[in-house]
Design a protein around this motif. Structure first.
Motif, PDB file in Angstrom:
ATOM      1  N   LYS A 178       3.550 -15.142  -8.744  1.00  0.00           N
ATOM      2  CA  LYS A 178       2.354 -15.080  -9.580  1.00  0.00           C
ATOM      3  C   LYS A 178       1.121 -14.651  -8.788  1.00  0.00           C
ATOM      4  CE  LYS A 178       4.053 -18.496 -12.879  1.00  0.00           C
ATOM      5  NZ  LYS A 178       3.804 -19.790 -13.556  1.00  0.00           N
ATOM      6  N   SER A 179       1.334 -13.714  -7.862  1.00  0.00           N
ATOM      7  CA  SER A 179       0.226 -13.164  -7.092  1.00  0.00           C
ATOM      8  C   SER A 179       0.688 -11.904  -6.378  1.00  0.00           C
ATOM      9  CB  SER A 179      -0.307 -14.177  -6.071  1.00  0.00           C
ATOM     10  OG  SER A 179       0.624 -14.375  -5.035  1.00  0.00           O
ATOM     11  N   GLY A 180      -0.261 -11.046  -6.069  1.00  0.00           N
ATOM     12  CA  GLY A 180       0.056  -9.814  -5.353  1.00  0.00           C
ATOM     13  C   GLY A 180      -0.983  -8.748  -5.638  1.00  0.00           C
ATOM     14  N   HIS A 181      -0.955  -7.734  -4.816  1.00  0.00           N
ATOM     15  CA  HIS A 181      -1.891  -6.627  -4.972  1.00  0.00           C
ATOM     16  C   HIS A 181      -1.152  -5.344  -4.628  1.00  0.00           C
ATOM     17  CE1 HIS A 181      -6.445  -5.587  -4.667  1.00  0.00           C
ATOM     18  NE2 HIS A 181      -5.771  -4.530  -5.091  1.00  0.00           N
ATOM     19  N   ILE A 182      -1.182  -4.398  -5.539  1.00  0.00           N
ATOM     20  CA  ILE A 182      -0.542  -3.102  -5.340  1.00  0.00           C
ATOM     21  C   ILE A 182      -1.629  -2.051  -5.217  1.00  0.00           C
ATOM     22  CG2 ILE A 182       0.990  -1.365  -6.348  1.00  0.00           C
ATOM     23  CD1 ILE A 182       2.249  -3.753  -7.958  1.00  0.00           C
ATOM     24  N   VAL A 183      -1.574  -1.294  -4.136  1.00  0.00           N
ATOM     25  CA  VAL A 183      -2.537  -0.219  -3.908  1.00  0.00           C
ATOM     26  C   VAL A 183      -1.776   1.093  -3.849  1.00  0.00           C
ATOM     27  CG1 VAL A 183      -4.262   0.731  -2.333  1.00  0.00           C
ATOM     28  CG2 VAL A 183      -4.057  -1.747  -2.610  1.00  0.00           C
ATOM     29  N   VAL A 184      -2.274   2.086  -4.515  1.00  0.00           N
ATOM     30  CA  VAL A 184      -1.660   3.413  -4.453  1.00  0.00           C
ATOM     31  C   VAL A 184      -2.719   4.420  -4.041  1.00  0.00           C
ATOM     32  CG1 VAL A 184      -2.030   3.825  -6.929  1.00  0.00           C
ATOM     33  CG2 VAL A 184      -0.281   5.128  -5.698  1.00  0.00           C
ATOM     34  N   ILE A 200       0.851  -1.189   0.000  1.00  0.00           N
ATOM     35  CA  ILE A 200       0.000   0.000   0.000  1.00  0.00           C
ATOM     36  C   ILE A 200       0.887   1.239   0.000  1.00  0.00           C
ATOM     37  CG2 ILE A 200      -1.818   1.274   1.169  1.00  0.00           C
ATOM     38  CD1 ILE A 200      -2.824  -1.309   2.333  1.00  0.00           C
ATOM     39  N   ASN A 201       0.991   1.871  -1.158  1.00  0.00           N
ATOM     40  CA  ASN A 201       1.773   3.096  -1.323  1.00  0.00           C
ATOM     41  C   ASN A 201       0.928   4.275  -0.846  1.00  0.00           C
ATOM     42  OD1 ASN A 201       4.275   2.195  -2.811  1.00  0.00           O
ATOM     43  ND2 ASN A 201       2.729   1.443  -4.233  1.00  0.00           N
ATOM     44  N   ASN A 202       1.125   4.664   0.394  1.00  0.00           N
ATOM     45  CA  ASN A 202       0.278   5.690   0.988  1.00  0.00           C
ATOM     46  C   ASN A 202       1.024   6.982   1.308  1.00  0.00           C
ATOM     47  OD1 ASN A 202      -2.093   6.735   2.700  1.00  0.00           O
ATOM     48  ND2 ASN A 202      -0.450   6.557   4.217  1.00  0.00           N
ATOM     49  N   ALA A 203       2.330   6.902   1.528  1.00  0.00           N
ATOM     50  CA  ALA A 203       3.095   8.076   1.948  1.00  0.00           C
ATOM     51  C   ALA A 203       3.068   9.171   0.891  1.00  0.00           C
ATOM     52  CB  ALA A 203       4.540   7.685   2.248  1.00  0.00           C
ATOM     53  N   GLY A 204       3.080  10.415   1.342  1.00  0.00           N
ATOM     54  CA  GLY A 204       3.094  11.542   0.418  1.00  0.00           C
ATOM     55  C   GLY A 204       2.955  12.851   1.170  1.00  0.00           C
ATOM     56  N   ARG A 205       3.048  13.939   0.421  1.00  0.00           N
ATOM     57  CA  ARG A 205       2.941  15.267   1.034  1.00  0.00           C
ATOM     58  C   ARG A 205       2.166  16.198   0.112  1.00  0.00           C
ATOM     59  NH1 ARG A 205       7.914  18.933   3.567  1.00  0.00           N
ATOM     60  NH2 ARG A 205       6.565  20.199   4.932  1.00  0.00           N
ATOM     61  N   SER A 206       1.318  17.019   0.709  1.00  0.00           N
ATOM     62  CA  SER A 206       0.527  17.960  -0.068  1.00  0.00           C
ATOM     63  C   SER A 206       1.237  19.315  -0.160  1.00  0.00           C
ATOM     64  CB  SER A 206      -0.865  18.124   0.553  1.00  0.00           C
ATOM     65  OG  SER A 206      -1.717  18.838  -0.329  1.00  0.00           O
TER      66      SER A 206
END
Length: 261
Positions: free
Chosen positions: A130-136, A85-91
């Motif tokens: 052959k499996s995985g889930h990427i969330v952004v 889960i790619n959640n980090a960031g800055r506004s």
């Protein structure tokens, strides 16, 4: 999600912290990352009330050259990553005419390039398994632009384009991609937003203050992941701007100029 290895970046506060608790309730094996180790340890302690496995990996995502070693360390600890889960960031809260290019680069580096870099490093083991889930975690700012967020909006537009393309590329590899576009969520995102002189905004926007709770947002995200949704819009009435922009652009152009922060 029980015993699934879930790696969450930006897990020390806001949506990331709320996601950590939500996945702990599911019994997931959690990897929590952010720069603030003390806060991560606090989040970990709460997670361990509901799951038996939670590991902290303190890291600075903007240090792209270090990410390869960070991923190696995580994989040594877990053996695999089922869900990233790619959640980090800055506004941002500054006008383009007053924002130095250096700040634009900082936001793009953290919000886009570091996310791409980490995903590229995690992807090979997903392909091998052959499996995985990427969330952004993107933003409704990735759907349209509006004042005071030029670089932030650009970074989220870039995220949308990159991960939509990546999803199509991985369609035959049993690897799923979910793009989450939150509206105004009650977090510290405006407080930590970058202003023109490089400092933090240090104010809570009214929109953030009256927004959806991070807990409710996280619950909706987890539900979307379980359903393998390709995209999720999450928030309150501000989400109508996405549809106004699409179906009534002339009205959108009038409304967007009235946004002051």
């Amino acid at each position: 999600m029980k015993n699934k290895v879930v790696w969450i970046t930006g897990a020390s506060s806001g949506i990331g912290e709320a996601l950590a608790y939500a996945f702990a309730n599911e019994g997931a094996f959690l990897i929590l990352s952010a720069r603030n180790n003390d806060k991560l340890q606090q989040v970990k302690a709460k997670c361990l009330e509901n799951t038996s496995k939670c590991w902290v990996k303190t890291m600075d995502l903007s240090d792209v050259n270090q990410l390869e070693f960070d991923v190696e360390e995580v994989l040594k600890q877990t053996g695999k990553i089922d869900l990233l889960i790619n959640n980090a960031g800055r506004s941002q809260r500054s006008l383009a005419k007053e924002t130095p290019l250096e700040n634009d680069r900082k936001i793009m580096e953290l919000n886009f390039f570091s996310v791409v870099a980490l995903t590229k490093l995690v992807l090979p083991q997903m392909l091998k398994n052959k499996s995985g889930h990427i969330v952004v975690v993107s933003s409704i700012s990735g759907k349209f632009g509006f004042p005071w967020r030029t670089a932030y909006s650009a970074s989220k537009h870039a995220i949308q384009g990159y991960f939509e393309s990546l999803r199509a590329e991985l369609s035959h590899d049993n690897i799923k991609v979910t793009i989450v576009s939150p509206g105004r969520i009650r977090t510290n995102i405006s407080i930590n937003a970058l202003i023109e002189n490089g400092d933090s905004y240090n104010k809570m926007d009214d929109g953030q203050l009256n927004g959806m709770s991070a807990r409710d947002c996280a619950i909706k995200i987890v539900r979307a992941i379980k359903k393998d949704k390709k995209e999720l819009l999450v928030g309150k009435k501000e989400l109508t701007m996405v549809y106004i922009r699409k179906f009534f652009p002339a009205l959108f152009y009038k409304l967007v100029t009235r946004i002051s922060n």
